[in-house]
Design an enzyme around this catalytic site. Structure first.
Site, PDB file in Angstrom:
ATOM      1  CG  HIS A  73      -2.061  -0.997   1.018  1.00 51.31           C
ATOM      2  ND1 HIS A  73      -1.841  -2.369   1.028  1.00 51.31           N
ATOM      3  CD2 HIS A  73      -3.374  -0.833   0.738  1.00 51.31           C
ATOM      4  CE1 HIS A  73      -2.992  -2.983   0.783  1.00 51.31           C
ATOM      5  NE2 HIS A  73      -3.924  -2.091   0.599  1.00 51.31           N
ATOM      6  N   PRO A  74       0.520   2.200  -0.864  1.00 50.80           N
ATOM      7  CG  PRO A  74      -0.621   3.651  -2.324  1.00 50.80           C
ATOM      8  CD  PRO A  74      -0.638   2.242  -1.798  1.00 50.80           C
ATOM      9  CD  GLN A 134      -4.027  10.729  -7.964  1.00 57.48           C
ATOM     10  OE1 GLN A 134      -2.933  10.168  -7.811  1.00 57.48           O
ATOM     11  NE2 GLN A 134      -4.192  12.018  -7.745  1.00 57.48           N
ATOM     12  CD  GLU A 185      -9.086   3.590  -2.607  1.00 53.63           C
ATOM     13  OE1 GLU A 185      -9.786   2.609  -2.909  1.00 53.63           O
ATOM     14  OE2 GLU A 185      -7.854   3.516  -2.394  1.00 53.63           O
ATOM     15  CD  GLN A 186      -2.962   8.339  -0.969  1.00 51.65           C
ATOM     16  OE1 GLN A 186      -2.379   9.394  -0.727  1.00 51.65           O
ATOM     17  NE2 GLN A 186      -2.326   7.162  -1.005  1.00 51.65           N
ATOM     18  CG  PHE A 229      -1.051   4.934   9.170  1.00 47.02           C
ATOM     19  CD1 PHE A 229      -1.867   5.768   8.406  1.00 47.02           C
ATOM     20  CD2 PHE A 229      -1.510   4.492  10.404  1.00 47.02           C
ATOM     21  CE1 PHE A 229      -3.122   6.167   8.866  1.00 47.02           C
ATOM     22  CE2 PHE A 229      -2.763   4.888  10.876  1.00 47.02           C
ATOM     23  CZ  PHE A 229      -3.570   5.721  10.113  1.00 47.02           C
ATOM     24  CB  VAL A 230      -2.777   0.475   5.662  1.00 49.84           C
ATOM     25  CG1 VAL A 230      -3.996   0.241   4.750  1.00 49.84           C
ATOM     26  CG2 VAL A 230      -1.499   0.269   4.856  1.00 49.84           C
ATOM     27  CB  CYS A 264     -10.658   2.309   4.764  1.00 52.52           C
ATOM     28  SG  CYS A 264     -11.854   2.436   3.430  1.00 52.52           S
ATOM     29  CB  ALA A 265      -8.279   7.170   2.086  1.00 51.41           C
TER      30      ALA A 265
HETATM   31  N1  LIG Z   1      -1.496   3.889   3.253  1.00 51.80           N
HETATM   32  C1  LIG Z   1      -2.807   3.901   2.923  1.00 51.80           C
HETATM   33  O1  LIG Z   1      -3.682   3.780   3.772  1.00 51.80           O
HETATM   34  N2  LIG Z   1      -3.112   4.048   1.589  1.00 51.80           N
HETATM   35  C2  LIG Z   1      -4.403   4.082   1.134  1.00 51.80           C
HETATM   36  N3  LIG Z   1      -5.546   3.912   1.798  1.00 51.80           N
HETATM   37  C3  LIG Z   1      -6.588   4.028   0.907  1.00 51.80           C
HETATM   38  O2  LIG Z   1      -7.766   3.950   1.167  1.00 51.80           O
HETATM   39  N4  LIG Z   1      -6.104   4.266  -0.342  1.00 51.80           N
HETATM   40  C4  LIG Z   1      -4.734   4.321  -0.250  1.00 51.80           C
HETATM   41  O3  LIG Z   1      -3.895   4.541  -1.147  1.00 51.80           O
END
Ligand SMILES: NC(=O)NC1=NC(=O)NC1=O
Length: 173
Positions: A67-68, A85, A87-88, A119-120, A122-123
């Site tokens: 994940h970016p 793209q 989502e962010q 760190f991930v 859900c954007a």
């Molecule tokens: N590190 C992230 O949480 N990345 C991301 N979450 C998303 O919902 N889209 C992303 O690119």
């Protein structure tokens, strides 16, 4: 899109459609392919969830590493996947003030140094204020807690990406 259409897709069509549901991990869709015919569209999501749950700890860490960063170099350089793209941008991360961007970058760096994966979150179910708050809060967690949390967030991202794909007209593949 109905389940008959999904079941009628060739492997190549299936991967073309679902390969991006798990960020940069078409393997998940390739693995789920073996479970067709699907009884209903939520079976596709269940299959992806089971694939993710079946991964070893290092496999799950690898999934998170695909994940970016949020508001990272890839967003700045326009090299995110189309899904990421959207989502962010939707979370307001493409229009941060300089100090906000610096704060997120610093926290992302600290998080990655501490846990060894990004760190991930859900954007789409968040926004820049909540992302900042979550980053600061989750930094204080244990690594094992954060791996579980990241996988939960990845499943939320997958759910929404699948909803987009399955609730649209059949693809003109
Ligand atoms: N590190 C992230 O949480 N990345 C991301 N979450 C998303 O919902 N889209 C992303 O690119």
């Amino acid at each position: 899109m109905d389940i008959e259409t999904v079941n009628s897709l060739s492997y190549e069509e299936f991967i073309e459609l679902f390969g991006g549901v798990v960020e940069r991990c078409p393997l998940a869709a390739a693995a789920v392919w073996s479970r067709r015919p699907f009884g209903c569209v939520s079976d596709v999501e269940a299959g992806i969830g089971e694939f993710i749950d079946s991964l070893s700890e290092s496999g799950k860490e690898g999934l998170v590493r695909c994940h970016p960063d949020l508001a990272g170099r890839e967003l700045a350089s326009g090299t995110l996947t189309a899904e990421s793209q959207r989502e962010q941008e939707g979370a307001g991360l493409a229009s941060l003030q300089a100090e906000e961007a610096a704060q997120i970058a610093g926290l992302n760096r600290e998080y990655k140094q501490r846990f060894g994966f990004p760190f991930v979150i859900c954007a789409r179910t968040s926004d820049k204020a909540a992302i900042l708050q979550q980053l600061q809060q989750r930094l204080r967690n244990l690594r094992s807690q954060e791996l579980l949390h990241a996988v939960q967030e990845i499943k939320k991202i997958c759910h929404l990406r699948l909803q987009d794909l399955l609730h649209r007209a059949p693809p003109k593949l």
